[in-house]
Design a protein around this motif. Sequence first.
Motif: not given
Length: 267
Positions: A167, A181, A183, A189
């Motif tokens: 990632y 990605v 978060e 994530q």
Amino acid sequence: QCFEAVLSRRADEPFDDDREHLLAAELHFTLQSLYVQALSSLRTQVVGCGRSPPHKEKSPAAAASPECTPGETAARVAAIKEMQRSHAATCVARLELTSPPPRVLSVAAAYALSEKEAVALTLLVLQRSHRTALFSGCLGSDSFEADQALLPALLCDASSLELAAFYDEERPHIKEGIIHVDEDYSSRQTASLSFEACDAIVNGLRAEARPDSYRRPYLVPGSSGVEGEAAAARTRAEAKRVKLDRLRLKLSGTKLLMALDSLEGAP
């Protein structure tokens, strides 16, 4: 029924096409999901969960109970593990005979992904393009639904450090927007494959091999019969070409596009 076609193939037969390879990968992740869930059930039965005491083996009087005993669950775990082993060995042998390699693996090679990262990429492809209800049901079960961030770790046998590397925002597949990605507030994530990347990997970039537009075909006003069908076919072909041109434009400059063009012999 879809999986029966994959299970019936021998180790000395190459994959027919990308579609069959992805179906075999779908079976791989389904078996891994079932294994993880069965193992979790066995753990709960053996050591208990929260205030629940460990499961006791059935007495003869309770033998008709539908609840599995730890011994029965352990047998299921072993059976699923053996199915995994057999299927994985067959897939490895078939891949060695398959040329050119499946598109998803060619893309993984273009981005210099590790073996586990290539598996994670395949999982991301299937999360958008899977064909079986069993796969969908397994990944949407209570074991995974609460925390989708667990999926790659559990289904791809990847550690947190390996996933963090996959990632990393400096990796080409992240920079180019192939994989997104997200978060959350607790720094967990989750990754997803762009729709354009998934489309290119699943359907390829050759117009004649791609599916027709999802729009309903229609006849040109004033035409009928053979002439009308021919006009409708030309309209569908043009719609397919336009859609492919847009897809190529969105993927322009990416390693994915270059890898697939090289694989399919595009100019």
